[in-house]
Design an enzyme around this catalytic site. Sequence first.
Site, PDB file in Angstrom:
ATOM      1  N   ARG A  28      -9.955   0.996   8.149  1.00 43.80           N
ATOM      2  CA  ARG A  28      -9.525  -0.337   8.549  1.00 43.80           C
ATOM      3  C   ARG A  28     -10.602  -1.082   9.311  1.00 43.80           C
ATOM      4  O   ARG A  28     -10.401  -2.234   9.685  1.00 43.80           O
ATOM      5  CB  ARG A  28      -8.326  -0.193   9.489  1.00 43.80           C
ATOM      6  N   ARG A  65      11.043  -1.712  11.453  1.00 44.81           N
ATOM      7  CA  ARG A  65       9.938  -1.087  12.180  1.00 44.81           C
ATOM      8  C   ARG A  65       9.678  -1.883  13.456  1.00 44.81           C
ATOM      9  O   ARG A  65       9.850  -3.097  13.469  1.00 44.81           O
ATOM     10  CB  ARG A  65       8.692  -1.092  11.277  1.00 44.81           C
ATOM     11  N   ARG A  73      11.772  -6.086   5.553  1.00 44.35           N
ATOM     12  CA  ARG A  73      11.693  -4.640   5.263  1.00 44.35           C
ATOM     13  C   ARG A  73      12.591  -3.843   6.206  1.00 44.35           C
ATOM     14  O   ARG A  73      12.630  -4.068   7.402  1.00 44.35           O
ATOM     15  CB  ARG A  73      10.256  -4.155   5.418  1.00 44.35           C
ATOM     16  N   LYS A 124       0.838  -1.213   0.000  1.00 44.86           N
ATOM     17  CA  LYS A 124       0.000   0.000   0.000  1.00 44.86           C
ATOM     18  C   LYS A 124       0.867   1.254   0.000  1.00 44.86           C
ATOM     19  O   LYS A 124       0.663   2.166  -0.793  1.00 44.86           O
ATOM     20  CB  LYS A 124      -0.919   0.034   1.245  1.00 44.86           C
ATOM     21  N   ARG A 150      -0.832  -8.712  13.437  1.00 41.66           N
ATOM     22  CA  ARG A 150      -1.380  -7.736  12.476  1.00 41.66           C
ATOM     23  C   ARG A 150      -2.202  -8.445  11.398  1.00 41.66           C
ATOM     24  O   ARG A 150      -3.231  -7.944  10.952  1.00 41.66           O
ATOM     25  CB  ARG A 150      -0.243  -6.930  11.843  1.00 41.66           C
TER      26      ARG A 150
HETATM   27  P1  AP5 Z   1       4.842  -1.597   1.883  1.00 46.03           P
HETATM   28  O1  AP5 Z   1       4.542  -0.788   0.679  1.00 46.03           O
HETATM   29  O2  AP5 Z   1       5.575  -0.947   3.005  1.00 46.03           O
HETATM   30  O3  AP5 Z   1       3.495  -2.322   2.404  1.00 46.03           O
HETATM   31  P2  AP5 Z   1       2.254  -1.780   3.225  1.00 46.03           P
HETATM   32  O4  AP5 Z   1       1.047  -2.414   2.630  1.00 46.03           O
HETATM   33  O5  AP5 Z   1       2.296  -0.292   3.318  1.00 46.03           O
HETATM   34  O6  AP5 Z   1       2.549  -2.466   4.625  1.00 46.03           O
HETATM   35  P3  AP5 Z   1       2.488  -1.869   6.111  1.00 46.03           P
HETATM   36  O7  AP5 Z   1       3.264  -2.822   6.971  1.00 46.03           O
HETATM   37  O8  AP5 Z   1       2.876  -0.431   6.148  1.00 46.03           O
HETATM   38  O9  AP5 Z   1       0.951  -2.016   6.383  1.00 46.03           O
HETATM   39  P4  AP5 Z   1       0.218  -1.956   7.720  1.00 46.03           P
HETATM   40  O10 AP5 Z   1      -1.165  -1.797   7.269  1.00 46.03           O
HETATM   41  O11 AP5 Z   1       0.484  -3.105   8.615  1.00 46.03           O
HETATM   42  O12 AP5 Z   1       0.913  -0.720   8.492  1.00 46.03           O
HETATM   43  P5  AP5 Z   1       0.468   0.770   8.754  1.00 46.03           P
HETATM   44  O13 AP5 Z   1       1.704   1.566   8.804  1.00 46.03           O
HETATM   45  O14 AP5 Z   1      -0.619   1.176   7.863  1.00 46.03           O
HETATM   46  O15 AP5 Z   1       5.652  -2.903   1.412  1.00 46.03           O
HETATM   47  C1  AP5 Z   1       6.112  -3.848   2.351  1.00 46.03           C
HETATM   48  C2  AP5 Z   1       7.486  -4.403   1.897  1.00 46.03           C
HETATM   49  O16 AP5 Z   1       7.303  -5.117   0.686  1.00 46.03           O
HETATM   50  C3  AP5 Z   1       8.507  -3.302   1.615  1.00 46.03           C
HETATM   51  O17 AP5 Z   1       9.784  -3.740   1.971  1.00 46.03           O
HETATM   52  C4  AP5 Z   1       8.396  -3.101   0.098  1.00 46.03           C
HETATM   53  O18 AP5 Z   1       9.607  -2.622  -0.432  1.00 46.03           O
HETATM   54  C5  AP5 Z   1       8.067  -4.505  -0.364  1.00 46.03           C
HETATM   55  N1  AP5 Z   1       7.213  -4.546  -1.564  1.00 46.03           N
HETATM   56  C6  AP5 Z   1       6.217  -3.684  -1.889  1.00 46.03           C
HETATM   57  N2  AP5 Z   1       5.652  -4.037  -3.058  1.00 46.03           N
HETATM   58  C7  AP5 Z   1       6.282  -5.177  -3.457  1.00 46.03           C
HETATM   59  C8  AP5 Z   1       6.127  -6.044  -4.600  1.00 46.03           C
HETATM   60  N3  AP5 Z   1       5.206  -5.804  -5.555  1.00 46.03           N
HETATM   61  N4  AP5 Z   1       6.938  -7.117  -4.694  1.00 46.03           N
HETATM   62  C9  AP5 Z   1       7.875  -7.368  -3.738  1.00 46.03           C
HETATM   63  N5  AP5 Z   1       8.091  -6.591  -2.649  1.00 46.03           N
HETATM   64  C10 AP5 Z   1       7.276  -5.504  -2.502  1.00 46.03           C
HETATM   65  O19 AP5 Z   1      -0.123   0.668  10.236  1.00 46.03           O
HETATM   66  C11 AP5 Z   1       0.719   0.368  11.335  1.00 46.03           C
HETATM   67  C12 AP5 Z   1      -0.103   0.337  12.617  1.00 46.03           C
HETATM   68  O20 AP5 Z   1      -0.694   1.640  12.855  1.00 46.03           O
HETATM   69  C13 AP5 Z   1      -1.295  -0.625  12.636  1.00 46.03           C
HETATM   70  O21 AP5 Z   1      -0.908  -1.935  12.980  1.00 46.03           O
HETATM   71  C14 AP5 Z   1      -2.194   0.028  13.699  1.00 46.03           C
HETATM   72  O22 AP5 Z   1      -1.701  -0.233  14.986  1.00 46.03           O
HETATM   73  C15 AP5 Z   1      -2.003   1.522  13.429  1.00 46.03           C
HETATM   74  N6  AP5 Z   1      -2.974   2.036  12.451  1.00 46.03           N
HETATM   75  C16 AP5 Z   1      -2.696   2.520  11.198  1.00 46.03           C
HETATM   76  N7  AP5 Z   1      -3.825   2.890  10.575  1.00 46.03           N
HETATM   77  C17 AP5 Z   1      -4.844   2.628  11.439  1.00 46.03           C
HETATM   78  C18 AP5 Z   1      -6.261   2.756  11.352  1.00 46.03           C
HETATM   79  N8  AP5 Z   1      -6.847   3.236  10.234  1.00 46.03           N
HETATM   80  N9  AP5 Z   1      -7.001   2.376  12.413  1.00 46.03           N
HETATM   81  C19 AP5 Z   1      -6.418   1.907  13.550  1.00 46.03           C
HETATM   82  N10 AP5 Z   1      -5.078   1.739  13.684  1.00 46.03           N
HETATM   83  C20 AP5 Z   1      -4.299   2.105  12.644  1.00 46.03           C
HETATM   84 MG    MG Z   2       2.570   1.088   4.878  1.00 43.73          MG
END
Ligand code: AP5
Ligand code: MG
Length: 227
Positions: free
Chosen positions: A91, A160, A128, A16, A171
């Site tokens: 979410r 992270r 990552r 994402k 997660r």
């Molecule tokens: P990346 O692009 O970083 O993936 P991502 O989908 O953004 O993964 P996240 O871990 O950031 O998602 P998340 O939803 O768990 O975390 P968030 O920060 O939103 O890619 C991942 C890896 O794969 C990278 O190394 C990249 O280079 C690689 N990659 C990408 N595309 C690829 C491909 N096509 N092929 C191969 N490799 C690839 O949330 C974190 C925390 O915040 C949550 O757990 C929660 O506690 C809180 N939070 C955030 N939003 C909310 C909400 N709306 N409500 C409540 N709590 C929330």
């Molecule tokens: Mg992300």
Amino acid sequence: MSALNLVMLGPPGAGKGTQAERLARAHGIPRISTGDILREAVAAGTEIGRLAKAIVDRGELVGDGVVIGIVQERLDRDDVRRGFVLDGFPRTVAQAQALDRMMDGADPLVVVDIVVPEDELVRRLLTRMVCESCGATAGGMDGGATPANCRKCGGRLVQRSDDNKRVVLERLRVYLRETKPLVEYYSARPTFRSIDGTQAPDCVASALVRAIQEVDGGPPGSEEGRR
Ligand code: AP5
Ligand code: MG
């Protein structure tokens, strides 16, 4: 020209953030990542950050009221008039309903769900590396060499705090329970598309550009999303 109001759905590690950044840059609109906003609040030691830290580190969700408030405040700013890319919000069904209320009278949401199997998600998240200073993701892409330092700012690369096996599995459980139901919530809308996220990042980007053009007519310059 209509605004591109884009929601990126998908499990942790689906890509994402990677794709949201490219699309936002290509369209000249802001990327709004609730995960990044919460991590910045933790780093800055604000009240929301103090509240969120333990929850994020356990892989659970921060309360709907807090996150909806953050997004409402962000969508009230002027720079979203031409659109936005929401990364990691909504979410929960309650967040999706709140977003629908915020969008009342605006251009329709375009919703894309990036689909990747669980074993690949775990592999990506455990490899990552992110910049300790600016939060940019560095390396972890298909075995490509991870640089010694952040390519953007030269900062130190770290994992992270929620990218360890125990928290990653939590997660993913939370995703299945709370967020996957949003696929059903949105899938009947004509502006919903599902994307194969197992392809190389450039191919995922092209598929996203095609999906957006299909459902939104594609603002000029949207081909840029491939770069
Ligand atoms: P990346 O692009 O970083 O993936 P991502 O989908 O953004 O993964 P996240 O871990 O950031 O998602 P998340 O939803 O768990 O975390 P968030 O920060 O939103 O890619 C991942 C890896 O794969 C990278 O190394 C990249 O280079 C690689 N990659 C990408 N595309 C690829 C491909 N096509 N092929 C191969 N490799 C690839 O949330 C974190 C925390 O915040 C949550 O757990 C929660 O506690 C809180 N939070 C955030 N939003 C909310 C909400 N709306 N409500 C409540 N709590 C929330
Ligand atoms: Mg992300």
